[in-house]
Write an enzyme that holds these catalytic residues in place. Structure first.
Site, PDB file in Angstrom:
ATOM      1  N   ASN A  57      65.118 -75.075 -11.926  1.00  0.00           N
ATOM      2  CA  ASN A  57      65.091 -75.307 -13.371  1.00  0.00           C
ATOM      3  C   ASN A  57      64.708 -76.740 -13.739  1.00  0.00           C
ATOM      4  OD1 ASN A  57      67.577 -75.856 -12.168  1.00  0.00           O
ATOM      5  ND2 ASN A  57      68.753 -75.486 -14.032  1.00  0.00           N
TER       6      ASN A  57
ATOM      7  N   GLY B  43      72.318 -74.864  -6.806  1.00  0.00           N
ATOM      8  CA  GLY B  43      71.854 -73.483  -6.750  1.00  0.00           C
ATOM      9  C   GLY B  43      72.948 -72.510  -7.130  1.00  0.00           C
TER      10      GLY B  43
ATOM     11  N   VAL C 233      75.849 -69.367  -6.495  1.00  0.00           N
ATOM     12  CA  VAL C 233      77.035 -69.227  -5.650  1.00  0.00           C
ATOM     13  C   VAL C 233      76.714 -68.551  -4.313  1.00  0.00           C
ATOM     14  CG1 VAL C 233      79.304 -68.137  -5.478  1.00  0.00           C
ATOM     15  CG2 VAL C 233      78.641 -69.329  -7.576  1.00  0.00           C
TER      16      VAL C 233
ATOM     17  N   THR D 225      74.015 -68.578  -2.540  1.00  0.00           N
ATOM     18  CA  THR D 225      73.334 -69.550  -1.687  1.00  0.00           C
ATOM     19  C   THR D 225      74.303 -70.636  -1.241  1.00  0.00           C
ATOM     20  OG1 THR D 225      71.293 -69.140  -2.917  1.00  0.00           O
ATOM     21  CG2 THR D 225      71.356 -71.094  -1.512  1.00  0.00           C
ATOM     22  N   GLY D 226      75.178 -71.073  -2.149  1.00  0.00           N
ATOM     23  CA  GLY D 226      76.172 -72.082  -1.802  1.00  0.00           C
ATOM     24  C   GLY D 226      77.091 -71.620  -0.689  1.00  0.00           C
TER      25      GLY D 226
ATOM     26  N   GLU E 102      76.616 -78.100  -6.161  1.00  0.00           N
ATOM     27  CA  GLU E 102      76.634 -77.886  -7.610  1.00  0.00           C
ATOM     28  C   GLU E 102      76.110 -76.476  -7.838  1.00  0.00           C
ATOM     29  OE1 GLU E 102      74.191 -78.966 -11.533  1.00  0.00           O
ATOM     30  OE2 GLU E 102      74.494 -80.681 -10.195  1.00  0.00           O
TER      31      GLU E 102
ATOM     32  N   CYS F  83      72.949 -74.238 -15.263  1.00  0.00           N
ATOM     33  CA  CYS F  83      74.292 -73.936 -14.782  1.00  0.00           C
ATOM     34  C   CYS F  83      75.360 -74.388 -15.763  1.00  0.00           C
ATOM     35  CB  CYS F  83      74.530 -74.571 -13.422  1.00  0.00           C
ATOM     36  SG  CYS F  83      74.255 -76.359 -13.383  1.00  0.00           S
TER      37      CYS F  83
ATOM     38  N   GLU G 225      78.708 -85.663  -8.922  1.00  0.00           N
ATOM     39  CA  GLU G 225      77.427 -86.355  -8.879  1.00  0.00           C
ATOM     40  C   GLU G 225      77.228 -87.162 -10.151  1.00  0.00           C
ATOM     41  OE1 GLU G 225      74.586 -83.649  -6.101  1.00  0.00           O
ATOM     42  OE2 GLU G 225      75.094 -82.731  -8.033  1.00  0.00           O
TER      43      GLU G 225
END
Length: 490
Positions: free
Chosen positions: A160, A234, A236, A238-239, A256, A291, A470
């Site tokens: 994004n 990215g 959830v 993928t996390g 994140e 997000c 971050e």
């Protein structure tokens, strides 16, 4: 390809991977089309990195690490400031390139290079603040700590804001003395290839490295034994995959992830500003692909009907899907056909479960948009907590509206999701605002505001919205470890 839709000179001249200060063809020779979401047409091809390419890039970063870590912090800061200046100089073509490749409006993306440059300068200013402390041990002992850089950092960024995420997220690890390997999003890699062209030569070879690829690339980065920390912006799933892979070598992660964020409106809210906040907080400009979007609006029953009517009336005026590269466009396209189909699936399930469609809910009728991945800004009312739309992240332009009466029941609903990234509270009463902020289980809260990020203010989530913070000093420390030194005095 619609060549007339591509402004001259914005595409990267390279179609290769950048690591070790040089350009490399992918070891497999594999390239893949990258798509313009406005037309579902290929723009060009991008290289696809595999495990061999990841290994080469990580080893280049590891080779560069000792010299970079040994540089005085002020020298590292100089490199970051030079990169920031280049980003500011190329802000417009970089925004045009991202718009072409990810479907977001160019007018909104214009801010991305500037915010990334701000971040590079912010962390450049903090480079000398990576400090330890002395710890009293009594006579005969000197005890102190130092902060050491970790080594090679893997940065996996989202589609994004590809340019902004890639440029901003190299700042903290580099300032702390680490080297970095960045993976571009497979849906929108072009601006990161262009970023490598612009800033790669600024840094010593191997300090910053840029790869394009899919799941194999990300997995290889997460599992590589020389990578000391893995970070992801990215979803959830993928996390979880990144964290599972990194755990095999006990690698720390910084994640994140997604959000199902709540906006709470009290009876005393300024209604005109509230309506604007609801529309702005949903990030319809990005087709809801953010997000931090406040996709659940909880309106007190005393103002519910008036606010809902105003949102439904103003939303089509504020946000109408259009060709992203057009500066007049205020709402772009979804990034892919898969994302479009996901959004359509949420609309179908919401209708089936009994939610009331207030506006939108379909693809636009404009023939000029027929081939692209466009979807109208959509509002559902009478949404209930058990519905799929109330619990899962859409990452698309759908706002869910709830009516509330009892504050205790309200916060049970607000917090009864797996996410905890952002929240927004609208009230004129200071006590109410602080009480509500305390009760929201999120990492970030806006009061009478939405969507803004502020360098220096920690951004990150709780629960399944992520790990770590971050855009602040804490991010700098995320890329260091503490070493204790004890000196026995004679």
């Amino acid at each position: 390809m619609r060549a007339h839709e591509i402004p001259p000179g914005i595409l990267p001249t390279r179609r290769s991977l950048y690591y070790g200060g040089a350009w490399h063809e992918p070891a497999s020779g594999l390239y893949a089309d990258t798509i313009n979401p406005a037309y579902d047409e290929a723009i060009t091809q991008a290289p696809v990195a595999g495990a061999d390419d990841v290994d080469a890039a990580v080893r280049a970063a590891q080779a560069a690490f000792p010299a970079w870590a040994s540089l005085p912090p002020a020298r590292r800061a100089d490199y970051l400031r030079r990169a920031a200046a280049v980003l500011r100089e190329h802000a417009l073509p970089l925004a045009q390139l991202d718009s072409l490749n990810n479907g977001n409006p160019v007018s909104a993306l214009l801010n991305d290079a500037g915010f990334a440059a701000d971040g590079l300068e912010y962390f450049a200013g903090l480079a000398a603040e990576v400090k330890g402390e002395t710890i009293p041990m009594g006579d005969g002992n000197l005890n102190y700590t130092v902060r050491e850089p970790m080594g090679v950092i893997a940065r996996i960024v989202a589609y994004n804001h590809p340019l902004m995420f890639a440029a901003l997220r190299i700042a903290a690890p580099l300032a702390a003395g680490n080297t970095v390997v960045v993976k571009a999003p497979d849906q929108a890699p072009l601006s990161i290839i262009r970023l490598a062209e612009l800033v790669g030569d600024i840094f010593p070879p191997g300090v910053v490295n840029f790869l394009c690829g899919g799941r194999e690339c990300g997995d290889a980065m997460s599992r590589h034994p020389l990578v000391r920390k893995v970070t992801l912006i990215g979803g959830v799933p993928t996390g979880k995959a990144v964290m599972e892979t990194a755990a095999r070598d006990l690698k720390p992660v910084l994640l994140e992830l997604g959000g199902k964020n709540a906006l709470i409106a009290y009876p005393d809210a300024d209604l005109d500003k509230l309506v604007q906040g609801i529309i702005g907080g949903m990030n319809f400009t990005w087709s809801g692909q953010s997000c931090g979007s406040t996709s659940r609006a909880f309106l007190h029953e005393s103002i519910h009907d008036r606010v809902l009517e105003a949102v439904a009336r103003l939303l089509p005026e504020r946000h109408k899907p259009g060709i992203p590269i057009d500066p007049a466009t205020t709402m772009g396209a979804l990034v892919s056909r898969a994302q479009l189909q996901k959004v359509e699936g949420f609309v179908a399930s919401a209708l089936e479960e009994g939610a009331r469609l207030v506006s939108g809910g379909k693809r636009p009728a404009d023939p000029a948009l027929a081939q692209g991945f466009f979807f109208e800004p959509t509002v559902f009312a009478d949404v209930q907590p058990h519905m799929r739309l109330a619990r899962e992240e859409v990452f698309g332009p759908i706002l869910s509206v709830f009516k509330w009466r009892d504050e205790d029941a309200l916060f049970e609903q607000v917090n009864d999701v797996d996410f905890g990234l952002t929240g927004s509270i609208w009230t004129r009463d200071l006590d109410t605002a602080h009480r509500a902020a305390r009760r929201m289980t999120t990492g970030y809260v806006w009061i009478n505001n939405t969507s803004q990020h502020f360098l220096g203010a920690p951004f990150g989530g709780v629960k399944q919205s992520g790990i770590g913070r971050e855009e602040c000093f804490a991010e700098l420390l995320e890329f260091t470890y503490t070493k204790n030194v004890n000196v026995k005095l004679g």
